[in-house]
Design an enzyme around this catalytic site. Sequence first.
Site, mmCIF file in Angstrom:
data_model
loop_
_atom_site.group_PDB
_atom_site.id
_atom_site.type_symbol
_atom_site.label_atom_id
_atom_site.label_comp_id
_atom_site.label_asym_id
_atom_site.label_seq_id
_atom_site.Cartn_x
_atom_site.Cartn_y
_atom_site.Cartn_z
ATOM 1 C CE LYS A 50 -7.994 27.048 4.224
ATOM 2 N NZ LYS A 50 -8.123 25.828 3.455
ATOM 3 C CD GLU A 75 -15.901 24.708 4.325
ATOM 4 O OE1 GLU A 75 -15.674 23.996 3.327
ATOM 5 O OE2 GLU A 75 -15.480 25.858 4.434
ATOM 6 C CG HIS A 91 -8.206 18.925 -2.449
ATOM 7 N ND1 HIS A 91 -9.497 18.832 -2.900
ATOM 8 C CD2 HIS A 91 -8.091 18.006 -1.464
ATOM 9 C CE1 HIS A 91 -10.133 17.896 -2.212
ATOM 10 N NE2 HIS A 91 -9.301 17.373 -1.347
ATOM 11 N NE ARG A 144 -1.065 32.151 -1.653
ATOM 12 C CZ ARG A 144 -1.708 31.399 -2.535
ATOM 13 N NH1 ARG A 144 -1.713 31.742 -3.808
ATOM 14 N NH2 ARG A 144 -2.365 30.314 -2.178
HETATM 15 P P1 ADP Z 1 -6.524 24.991 0.378
HETATM 16 O O1 ADP Z 1 -6.384 26.261 1.141
HETATM 17 O O2 ADP Z 1 -5.749 23.863 0.982
HETATM 18 O O3 ADP Z 1 -6.310 25.161 -1.099
HETATM 19 P P2 ADP Z 1 -9.416 25.175 0.035
HETATM 20 O O4 ADP Z 1 -10.326 25.463 1.172
HETATM 21 O O5 ADP Z 1 -9.123 26.300 -0.897
HETATM 22 O O6 ADP Z 1 -8.050 24.543 0.576
HETATM 23 O O7 ADP Z 1 -9.989 23.963 -0.828
HETATM 24 C C1 ADP Z 1 -9.250 23.399 -1.897
HETATM 25 C C2 ADP Z 1 -10.123 22.482 -2.708
HETATM 26 O O8 ADP Z 1 -10.674 21.448 -1.874
HETATM 27 C C3 ADP Z 1 -11.339 23.153 -3.324
HETATM 28 O O9 ADP Z 1 -11.047 23.788 -4.551
HETATM 29 C C4 ADP Z 1 -12.266 21.957 -3.502
HETATM 30 O O10 ADP Z 1 -11.881 21.186 -4.619
HETATM 31 C C5 ADP Z 1 -12.002 21.146 -2.256
HETATM 32 N N1 ADP Z 1 -12.941 21.537 -1.158
HETATM 33 C C6 ADP Z 1 -12.695 22.375 -0.130
HETATM 34 N N2 ADP Z 1 -13.788 22.528 0.660
HETATM 35 C C7 ADP Z 1 -14.768 21.763 0.107
HETATM 36 C C8 ADP Z 1 -16.160 21.501 0.439
HETATM 37 N N3 ADP Z 1 -16.737 22.046 1.495
HETATM 38 N N4 ADP Z 1 -16.842 20.678 -0.387
HETATM 39 C C9 ADP Z 1 -16.271 20.109 -1.475
HETATM 40 N N5 ADP Z 1 -14.977 20.301 -1.839
HETATM 41 C C10 ADP Z 1 -14.226 21.119 -1.064
#
Ligand code: ADP
Length: 446
Positions: free
Chosen positions: A116, A200, A235, A292
């Site tokens: 990431k 972040e 999540h 994917r």
């Molecule tokens: P993963 O790869 O574990 O699915 P992601 O980066 O796609 O993780 O994030 C999954 C979820 O976590 C997002 O859809 C959101 O709900 C929450 N999330 C991730 N980053 C943030 C952020 N910077 N601010 C608020 N919510 C976040």
Amino acid sequence: MFSRVLIANRGEIALRIVRACHELGIEVVVVYSEADRDAPYVQLADEAICVGPAAAAKSYLNIPAIISAAELTDVDAIHPGYGFFAENAHFADICKDCGIAFIGPDPESMRQLGDKVAARAIAKRAKVPVVPGSEGEIKDEAEAIKLANKIGYPVIVKAAAGGGGRGMRVAHNDISLRKGFIAAKTEAEAIFKDETVYIEKFIVEPRHVEVQLMADKHGNAVHFYERDCTIQRRHQKLIEESPSPILNEKTREELCKSALRLVKEANYHNAATCEFLLDKDNNYYFIEVNTRIQVEHPVSEMVTGHDLIKWQLKIASGETLDLKQRDIHHTGVAMECRINAEDPARDYAPCPGPVDKFIVPGGYGVRVETHLCQGATVSPYYDSMIAKLIVHQPTREETIATMKRALREFKIGPIKTTIPACLDILSHHLFVKSEVDTSFIERHMG
Ligand code: ADP
């Protein structure tokens, strides 16, 4: 085109890929664990090989057993589905070394986008807005606190190799950041064998919107519009829909174009999803790329009329993506409910066991993706998702009405499922008005 493909997966996605292969005239080899011996897709395959006992580490994640099965059955390619080896560059390397096509991107672009931190750098190069945060890895607590005070609390500490909603910690001040930083790092090392974390800005009450993309090996790439996956629990997505009910045309176009720039910058081929968070003012920020096919891909298939698994197979075999962006349209509203063998009344505890009753809904606009049938058993060894119910209708109101009707028809017992939770969500006035954010379930569904 390939003549024989091995599916290194199980469950509904294995069946979904069996069907796509057969429609393209491709023979299918499936691998299965002892627990999946009687699964219907095992019987539908042209050849099936048992690769080990129920535990995934000894069967579906057993590289020597799967590669031996592929060599023994003389397949041209392996489709990894999602989960298991779908984002494992090491497995893709081995396929390459063995002269077997991996139905997915090159190991190199998978490595780059799967990290990431690296993906954020690529997004920046492609002029795609990213969530404000660290330039790269955050090495210690002092650095974390310095950055958090610069960008402002709340912040979220995330694992570079993270996935499945794990390895993330939200912090509202220096004290909780200190704790969260150590916890995220420890979890990242334990789960992903990589302790790299980054920071972040935590976007407050965001929506999750993602763009489905497909790119070939000849430099062509298109998008299949967006999916709104804001309805999540811890999540993990529970209900997805397309189009996003809150995007205006201008933002939709910018978002999709941003996602296209990103995959082009990464020289990517095959299916990808670019995930974004949307704040209250409709500003979008890139969070990650999934290299994917995703669980929720049928939602995009229904609104655009394109079979994404078939495109994956064609592209991996070297065919050209002979589709122009202007020829891809979206019609109506599609929605997917994930049916998990979990008990919503007991904090979504997994609920494996025998399925004595299994009555599947149907009718106009209803699609069901499942590997289960009456008399089957939901195994405790695997993910609890047992079916996906997808509805496509002209308007969101009609889609919700059909989905509720179909959910009520779907009878699964005696195991508990997320069907009642999905019905509650669909009936909630905030969901109906689409005034939701990613914390909707935690805040409004008890
Ligand atoms: P993963 O790869 O574990 O699915 P992601 O980066 O796609 O993780 O994030 C999954 C979820 O976590 C997002 O859809 C959101 O709900 C929450 N999330 C991730 N980053 C943030 C952020 N910077 N601010 C608020 N919510 C976040």
